[in-house]
Design a protein around this motif. Sequence first.
Motif, PDB file in Angstrom:
ATOM      1  N   TYR A   1     106.099  37.727  10.123  1.00  0.00           N
ATOM      2  CA  TYR A   1     106.232  36.276  10.074  1.00  0.00           C
ATOM      3  C   TYR A   1     106.997  35.910   8.802  1.00  0.00           C
ATOM      4  CZ  TYR A   1     102.412  35.926  13.527  1.00  0.00           C
ATOM      5  OH  TYR A   1     101.634  36.039  14.649  1.00  0.00           O
TER       6      TYR A   1
ATOM      7  N   PHE B   1      96.379  39.612   8.149  1.00  0.00           N
ATOM      8  CA  PHE B   1      97.614  39.489   7.388  1.00  0.00           C
ATOM      9  C   PHE B   1      97.565  40.244   6.062  1.00  0.00           C
ATOM     10  CE2 PHE B   1     100.334  36.363   9.472  1.00  0.00           C
ATOM     11  CZ  PHE B   1      99.481  35.891  10.456  1.00  0.00           C
ATOM     12  N   GLY B   2      98.745  40.689   5.639  1.00  0.00           N
ATOM     13  CA  GLY B   2      98.918  41.226   4.308  1.00  0.00           C
ATOM     14  C   GLY B   2      99.211  40.126   3.309  1.00  0.00           C
ATOM     15  N   PRO B   3      99.416  40.498   2.043  1.00  0.00           N
ATOM     16  CA  PRO B   3      99.625  39.492   0.990  1.00  0.00           C
ATOM     17  C   PRO B   3     101.022  38.894   0.982  1.00  0.00           C
ATOM     18  CG  PRO B   3      99.712  41.689   0.072  1.00  0.00           C
ATOM     19  CD  PRO B   3      99.313  41.854   1.507  1.00  0.00           C
TER      20      PRO B   3
ATOM     21  N   PHE C   1     106.644  33.028  13.457  1.00  0.00           N
ATOM     22  CA  PHE C   1     106.735  34.353  14.061  1.00  0.00           C
ATOM     23  C   PHE C   1     108.173  34.859  14.077  1.00  0.00           C
ATOM     24  CE2 PHE C   1     105.973  37.786  16.868  1.00  0.00           C
ATOM     25  CZ  PHE C   1     106.922  37.753  17.874  1.00  0.00           C
TER      26      PHE C   1
ATOM     27  N   LEU D   1     108.120  27.380   1.908  1.00  0.00           N
ATOM     28  CA  LEU D   1     107.245  26.587   1.053  1.00  0.00           C
ATOM     29  C   LEU D   1     106.694  25.369   1.788  1.00  0.00           C
ATOM     30  CD1 LEU D   1     106.169  26.350  -1.850  1.00  0.00           C
ATOM     31  CD2 LEU D   1     108.134  24.896  -2.358  1.00  0.00           C
ATOM     32  N   GLY D   2     105.376  25.234   1.785  1.00  0.00           N
ATOM     33  CA  GLY D   2     104.752  24.065   2.395  1.00  0.00           C
ATOM     34  C   GLY D   2     104.652  24.102   3.900  1.00  0.00           C
ATOM     35  N   GLN D   3     104.981  25.239   4.494  1.00  0.00           N
ATOM     36  CA  GLN D   3     104.951  25.362   5.953  1.00  0.00           C
ATOM     37  C   GLN D   3     103.974  26.452   6.384  1.00  0.00           C
ATOM     38  OE1 GLN D   3     106.978  23.459   7.985  1.00  0.00           O
ATOM     39  NE2 GLN D   3     107.828  22.410   6.202  1.00  0.00           N
ATOM     40  N   GLY D   4     103.618  26.433   7.653  1.00  0.00           N
ATOM     41  CA  GLY D   4     102.852  27.534   8.219  1.00  0.00           C
ATOM     42  C   GLY D   4     103.762  28.709   8.520  1.00  0.00           C
ATOM     43  N   PRO D   5     103.202  29.897   8.671  1.00  0.00           N
ATOM     44  CA  PRO D   5     104.008  31.068   9.026  1.00  0.00           C
ATOM     45  C   PRO D   5     104.723  30.878  10.367  1.00  0.00           C
ATOM     46  CG  PRO D   5     101.826  31.730   8.271  1.00  0.00           C
ATOM     47  CD  PRO D   5     101.785  30.254   8.458  1.00  0.00           C
TER      48      PRO D   5
ATOM     49  N   GLN E   1     107.288  32.590   6.010  1.00  0.00           N
ATOM     50  CA  GLN E   1     106.635  31.347   5.604  1.00  0.00           C
ATOM     51  C   GLN E   1     107.453  30.694   4.499  1.00  0.00           C
ATOM     52  OE1 GLN E   1     102.611  31.669   4.002  1.00  0.00           O
ATOM     53  NE2 GLN E   1     102.117  29.618   4.752  1.00  0.00           N
TER      54      GLN E   1
ATOM     55  N   LEU F   1     105.555  37.716   5.701  1.00  0.00           N
ATOM     56  CA  LEU F   1     104.196  38.185   5.941  1.00  0.00           C
ATOM     57  C   LEU F   1     104.169  39.199   7.075  1.00  0.00           C
ATOM     58  CD1 LEU F   1     102.502  34.680   5.870  1.00  0.00           C
ATOM     59  CD2 LEU F   1     102.057  36.482   4.211  1.00  0.00           C
TER      60      LEU F   1
END
Lengths: 114, 115
Positions: B35, B106-108, B45, B39-43, B37, B91
């Motif tokens: 994924y 999810f990973g970091p 795909f 700034l300020g958004q959801g991930p 991501q 991600l």
Amino acid sequence: GESVGLHLPTLSVQEGDNSIINCAYSNSASDYFIWYKQESGKGPQFIIDIRSNMDKRQGQRVTVLLNKTVKHLSLQIAATQPGDSAVYFCAENWSGGGADGLTFGKGTHLIIQP
Amino acid sequence: GAGVSQTPSNKVTEKGKYVELRCDPISGHTALYWYRQSLGQGPEFLIYFQGTGAADDSGLPNDRFFAVRPEGSVSTLKIQRTERGDSAVYLCASSLMGGGTDTQYFGPGTRLTVL
């Protein structure tokens, strides 16, 4: 000017109070819904999920409610603690589509006031 | 047990360069996802692997993006001729079997900055 995407909806609650975070999903065919918690600098952390054959599911201090009629999902957090401060995302998926990528909502920034 | 790990945690590159981002899924998980991501958004795909094969790459934005998973475990996301708009957190997630109702962990993330 500022980008709309940079400002998440924010919910500020007092420590110890209950929080309710809302989410509207988009796909009527979605049948699996998940809430994730994301702390600054970290990846999303799974909190709780619910399938479309249920309208309520409870976990430890969290409850998810699903209203398929209006395509609405909510996350209730009981007795909020400072560690609950984070951005919360809802996500949806469809078991029959063959495409397994989650679709995420915009996120809500939960702030816990001492 | 160990969760999903991603390396590097941060990557700064110059416009036009090539980058590789690595993901180590949870041991035994057959499904792996990438994924992006902003700034300020959801991930959002990008691509999904079931074993070694890309089962769904519909989220890749253009042909500068490519991902591989040659042995069905570690995956590498490759970005050619990077652009400033590629700057984001990338991600990786894995799940036990895949399928629309399998929990994704999810990973970091890798924070990519293109100067």
